[in-house]
Write an enzyme that holds these catalytic residues in place. Sequence first.
Site, PDB file in Angstrom:
ATOM      1  N   LYS A   1      -7.006  -3.603  13.466  1.00 51.27           N
ATOM      2  CA  LYS A   1      -5.763  -2.979  13.925  1.00 51.27           C
ATOM      3  C   LYS A   1      -5.275  -3.666  15.213  1.00 51.27           C
ATOM      4  O   LYS A   1      -4.070  -3.824  15.416  1.00 51.27           O
ATOM      5  CB  LYS A   1      -5.981  -1.484  14.115  1.00 51.27           C
TER       6      LYS A   1
ATOM      7  N   SER B   1       1.382   3.416  -2.705  1.00 52.76           N
ATOM      8  CA  SER B   1       1.142   4.414  -3.765  1.00 52.76           C
ATOM      9  C   SER B   1       0.785   5.770  -3.172  1.00 52.76           C
ATOM     10  O   SER B   1       0.757   6.774  -3.881  1.00 52.76           O
ATOM     11  CB  SER B   1       0.025   3.929  -4.694  1.00 52.76           C
TER      12      SER B   1
ATOM     13  N   GLY C   1       0.823  -1.216   0.000  1.00 51.72           N
ATOM     14  CA  GLY C   1       0.000   0.000   0.000  1.00 51.72           C
ATOM     15  C   GLY C   1       0.846   1.251   0.000  1.00 51.72           C
ATOM     16  O   GLY C   1       0.651   2.141   0.829  1.00 51.72           O
TER      17      GLY C   1
ATOM     18  N   SER D   1      -5.750   2.845  17.143  1.00 53.66           N
ATOM     19  CA  SER D   1      -7.064   2.185  17.168  1.00 53.66           C
ATOM     20  C   SER D   1      -6.986   0.712  17.570  1.00 53.66           C
ATOM     21  O   SER D   1      -8.012   0.065  17.730  1.00 53.66           O
ATOM     22  CB  SER D   1      -7.736   2.295  15.797  1.00 53.66           C
TER      23      SER D   1
ATOM     24  N   SER E   1      -2.251   0.702  14.617  1.00 47.06           N
ATOM     25  CA  SER E   1      -2.876   2.007  14.876  1.00 47.06           C
ATOM     26  C   SER E   1      -3.085   2.205  16.369  1.00 47.06           C
ATOM     27  O   SER E   1      -3.210   1.234  17.130  1.00 47.06           O
ATOM     28  CB  SER E   1      -4.242   2.053  14.188  1.00 47.06           C
TER      29      SER E   1
ATOM     30  N   TYR F   1     -13.184  -1.720  11.755  1.00 46.08           N
ATOM     31  CA  TYR F   1     -11.779  -1.378  11.474  1.00 46.08           C
ATOM     32  C   TYR F   1     -10.868  -1.594  12.683  1.00 46.08           C
ATOM     33  O   TYR F   1      -9.789  -2.181  12.565  1.00 46.08           O
ATOM     34  CB  TYR F   1     -11.739   0.088  11.030  1.00 46.08           C
TER      35      TYR F   1
ATOM     36  N   VAL G   1      -4.164  -6.971  -1.819  1.00 48.12           N
ATOM     37  CA  VAL G   1      -3.601  -7.801  -0.743  1.00 48.12           C
ATOM     38  C   VAL G   1      -4.609  -8.786  -0.151  1.00 48.12           C
ATOM     39  O   VAL G   1      -4.209  -9.738   0.544  1.00 48.12           O
ATOM     40  CB  VAL G   1      -2.996  -6.957   0.413  1.00 48.12           C
TER      41      VAL G   1
ATOM     42  N   ASN H   1       1.540  -2.351   5.362  1.00 50.00           N
ATOM     43  CA  ASN H   1       0.885  -1.049   5.544  1.00 50.00           C
ATOM     44  C   ASN H   1      -0.493  -0.961   4.899  1.00 50.00           C
ATOM     45  O   ASN H   1      -1.346  -0.226   5.405  1.00 50.00           O
ATOM     46  CB  ASN H   1       1.805   0.044   4.978  1.00 50.00           C
TER      47      ASN H   1
ATOM     48  N   GLN I   1     -15.924   2.998  13.450  1.00 51.17           N
ATOM     49  CA  GLN I   1     -14.794   2.131  13.064  1.00 51.17           C
ATOM     50  C   GLN I   1     -14.898   0.750  13.712  1.00 51.17           C
ATOM     51  O   GLN I   1     -13.880   0.110  13.959  1.00 51.17           O
ATOM     52  CB  GLN I   1     -13.482   2.789  13.502  1.00 51.17           C
TER      53      GLN I   1
ATOM     54  N   THR J   1      -3.836   9.983  14.469  1.00 50.15           N
ATOM     55  CA  THR J   1      -4.544  10.443  13.265  1.00 50.15           C
ATOM     56  C   THR J   1      -3.564  11.187  12.365  1.00 50.15           C
ATOM     57  O   THR J   1      -3.004  12.217  12.731  1.00 50.15           O
ATOM     58  CB  THR J   1      -5.721  11.354  13.643  1.00 50.15           C
ATOM     59  N   ILE J   2      -3.380  10.600  11.180  1.00 48.54           N
ATOM     60  CA  ILE J   2      -2.427  11.111  10.198  1.00 48.54           C
ATOM     61  C   ILE J   2      -3.240  11.585   8.993  1.00 48.54           C
ATOM     62  O   ILE J   2      -4.131  10.849   8.526  1.00 48.54           O
ATOM     63  CB  ILE J   2      -1.456   9.977   9.759  1.00 48.54           C
TER      64      ILE J   2
HETATM   65  N1  NDP Z   1      -4.169   7.902   8.311  1.00 49.18           N
HETATM   66  C1  NDP Z   1      -4.331   7.557   9.610  1.00 49.18           C
HETATM   67  O1  NDP Z   1      -4.789   8.359  10.451  1.00 49.18           O
HETATM   68  C2  NDP Z   1      -3.917   6.218  10.062  1.00 49.18           C
HETATM   69  C3  NDP Z   1      -3.672   5.174   9.190  1.00 49.18           C
HETATM   70  N2  NDP Z   1      -3.305   3.947   9.686  1.00 49.18           N
HETATM   71  C4  NDP Z   1      -3.040   2.841   8.798  1.00 49.18           C
HETATM   72  O2  NDP Z   1      -2.032   3.207   7.876  1.00 49.18           O
HETATM   73  C5  NDP Z   1      -2.167   2.428   6.702  1.00 49.18           C
HETATM   74  C6  NDP Z   1      -2.051   3.341   5.503  1.00 49.18           C
HETATM   75  O3  NDP Z   1      -3.126   4.252   5.519  1.00 49.18           O
HETATM   76  P1  NDP Z   1      -3.042   5.730   4.950  1.00 49.18           P
HETATM   77  O4  NDP Z   1      -1.713   5.998   4.405  1.00 49.18           O
HETATM   78  O5  NDP Z   1      -3.599   6.610   5.970  1.00 49.18           O
HETATM   79  O6  NDP Z   1      -4.120   5.628   3.784  1.00 49.18           O
HETATM   80  P2  NDP Z   1      -4.112   5.993   2.240  1.00 49.18           P
HETATM   81  O7  NDP Z   1      -5.525   5.807   1.812  1.00 49.18           O
HETATM   82  O8  NDP Z   1      -3.441   7.285   2.002  1.00 49.18           O
HETATM   83  O9  NDP Z   1      -3.208   4.859   1.596  1.00 49.18           O
HETATM   84  C7  NDP Z   1      -3.625   3.528   1.564  1.00 49.18           C
HETATM   85  C8  NDP Z   1      -2.691   2.735   0.704  1.00 49.18           C
HETATM   86  O10 NDP Z   1      -3.107   1.358   0.761  1.00 49.18           O
HETATM   87  C9  NDP Z   1      -3.312   0.889  -0.559  1.00 49.18           C
HETATM   88  N3  NDP Z   1      -4.364  -0.124  -0.569  1.00 49.18           N
HETATM   89  C10 NDP Z   1      -5.647   0.003  -0.191  1.00 49.18           C
HETATM   90  N4  NDP Z   1      -6.311  -1.149  -0.376  1.00 49.18           N
HETATM   91  C11 NDP Z   1      -5.406  -2.019  -0.875  1.00 49.18           C
HETATM   92  C12 NDP Z   1      -5.470  -3.360  -1.276  1.00 49.18           C
HETATM   93  N5  NDP Z   1      -6.602  -4.070  -1.204  1.00 49.18           N
HETATM   94  N6  NDP Z   1      -4.353  -3.957  -1.747  1.00 49.18           N
HETATM   95  C13 NDP Z   1      -3.200  -3.260  -1.849  1.00 49.18           C
HETATM   96  N7  NDP Z   1      -3.081  -1.975  -1.491  1.00 49.18           N
HETATM   97  C14 NDP Z   1      -4.171  -1.372  -1.013  1.00 49.18           C
HETATM   98  C15 NDP Z   1      -3.630   2.107  -1.368  1.00 49.18           C
HETATM   99  O11 NDP Z   1      -3.288   1.852  -2.709  1.00 49.18           O
HETATM  100  P3  NDP Z   1      -4.328   1.957  -3.946  1.00 49.18           P
HETATM  101  O12 NDP Z   1      -4.998   3.286  -3.833  1.00 49.18           O
HETATM  102  O13 NDP Z   1      -3.464   1.795  -5.128  1.00 49.18           O
HETATM  103  O14 NDP Z   1      -5.289   0.850  -3.740  1.00 49.18           O
HETATM  104  C16 NDP Z   1      -2.724   3.143  -0.739  1.00 49.18           C
HETATM  105  O15 NDP Z   1      -1.433   3.043  -1.282  1.00 49.18           O
HETATM  106  C17 NDP Z   1      -3.503   1.697   6.825  1.00 49.18           C
HETATM  107  O16 NDP Z   1      -3.269   0.360   7.222  1.00 49.18           O
HETATM  108  C18 NDP Z   1      -4.213   2.443   7.926  1.00 49.18           C
HETATM  109  O17 NDP Z   1      -5.103   1.622   8.633  1.00 49.18           O
HETATM  110  C19 NDP Z   1      -3.159   3.719  11.022  1.00 49.18           C
HETATM  111  C20 NDP Z   1      -3.397   4.720  11.905  1.00 49.18           C
HETATM  112  C21 NDP Z   1      -3.792   6.031  11.506  1.00 49.18           C
HETATM  113  C1  LIG Z   2      -8.601   6.551   9.385  1.00 51.09           C
HETATM  114  C2  LIG Z   2      -8.665   7.219  10.712  1.00 51.09           C
HETATM  115  O1  LIG Z   2      -8.630   8.590  10.595  1.00 51.09           O
HETATM  116  C3  LIG Z   2      -7.513   6.856  11.541  1.00 51.09           C
HETATM  117  O2  LIG Z   2      -7.270   5.474  11.428  1.00 51.09           O
HETATM  118  C4  LIG Z   2      -6.691   5.088  12.515  1.00 51.09           C
HETATM  119  O3  LIG Z   2      -6.270   3.974  12.668  1.00 51.09           O
HETATM  120  C5  LIG Z   2      -6.618   6.195  13.510  1.00 51.09           C
HETATM  121  O4  LIG Z   2      -6.910   5.785  14.764  1.00 51.09           O
HETATM  122  C6  LIG Z   2      -7.594   7.176  12.993  1.00 51.09           C
HETATM  123  O5  LIG Z   2      -8.880   6.903  13.496  1.00 51.09           O
END
Ligand code: NDP
Ligand SMILES: C[C@H](O)[C@@H]1OC(=O)[C@H](O)[C@@H]1O
Length: 254
Positions: free
Chosen positions: A161, A15, A13, A146, A144, A157, A65, A91, A154, A189-190
């Site tokens: 996590k 991209s 993940g 979470s 997370s 979700y 994935v 990720n 969530q 939260t990012i």
């Molecule tokens: N943002 C936040 O606040 C937080 C995020 N996280 C975790 O961080 C990770 C990344 O999230 P984040 O960067 O925020 O989200 P984004 O939506 O910015 O990025 C998600 C990435 O995952 C890829 N992806 C989604 N579904 C699939 C799939 N089925 N197979 C392969 N790739 C996939 C997407 O690629 P494509 O678009 O090409 O499918 C993209 O590259 C997640 O696991 C999320 O739960 C954890 C805590 C907080």
């Molecule tokens: C996607 C949410 O903003 C994010 O995902 C998490 O895992 C964090 O706890 C936030 O809720």
Amino acid sequence: MKLLEGKTVLVTGASAGIGRAAAIGAARHGADVVINFSRDEAGAASAVAEIEALGQRGLSVKGDVSDPATARDFIAQAVDAFGKVDAFVNNAGICPFHAFLDMPVETFERTMRVNLHGAYFMVQAAANQMVKQGHGGAIVAVSSISALVGGEYQTHYTPTKAGLHSLMQSTAIALGKYGIRCNSVLPGTILTDINKDDLADMDKRERMAARIPLGRLGQPDDLEGPIVFLASDLAKYVTGASLLVDGGAFVNLQ
Ligand SMILES: NC(=O)C1=CN([C@@H]2O[C@H](COP(=O)(O)OP(=O)(O)OC[C@H]3O[C@@H](n4cnc5c(N)ncnc54)[C@H](OP(=O)(O)O)[C@@H]3O)[C@@H](O)[C@H]2O)C=CC1
Ligand SMILES: C[C@H](O)[C@@H]1OC(=O)[C@H](O)[C@@H]1O
């Protein structure tokens, strides 16, 4: 100091968002990097271009994935291209916000399959490759905050996590004998695409930021250092651990 010189690092993940920041951070620290993505061709291509601009080799491999075949293909293509897997960052994830009482079965199942089943297959495939190589390795899961606290929209979700956090604890035990370390980062939260719509609600956004001792929501590059550290030999005696990367949100009760 470059922490990942000579290593091959794989990130799912990547991209966009946190995965992309981790992949580019690994390249900045001297690694060749293979990324997975499922849909965003342009994002994947630009991540590879950034990796190459840092003087490292980069490769993107498309695949959902949630399909176990994706894990086998991702590892095989990485080994074909760069010969080995030293560190693997799980990720990829989704978080389609939805209320509990009318959660569609498909939304629940899709979230489980991508975030948890997908992680299981990927970690297993990466670990088998590391065992075959015989020189250990590092696995980092993007869990997370979470995993430790809930979210009204969530309910499908947060268990994924918590599951990832638990998977790293169990695989740390299962893989320790092979010198493979397994740890997780727990981001708060990012600001990424995953929560763009949810945080369009400015009241919610301000409430969440107000709870953070460091005074702001996170950015993807806030995860770069923690992930690179756990993937590197600097963390050589760290396994089964989890690192909150949340600006202090979790500890801020009152
Ligand atoms: N943002 C936040 O606040 C937080 C995020 N996280 C975790 O961080 C990770 C990344 O999230 P984040 O960067 O925020 O989200 P984004 O939506 O910015 O990025 C998600 C990435 O995952 C890829 N992806 C989604 N579904 C699939 C799939 N089925 N197979 C392969 N790739 C996939 C997407 O690629 P494509 O678009 O090409 O499918 C993209 O590259 C997640 O696991 C999320 O739960 C954890 C805590 C907080
Ligand atoms: C996607 C949410 O903003 C994010 O995902 C998490 O895992 C964090 O706890 C936030 O809720």
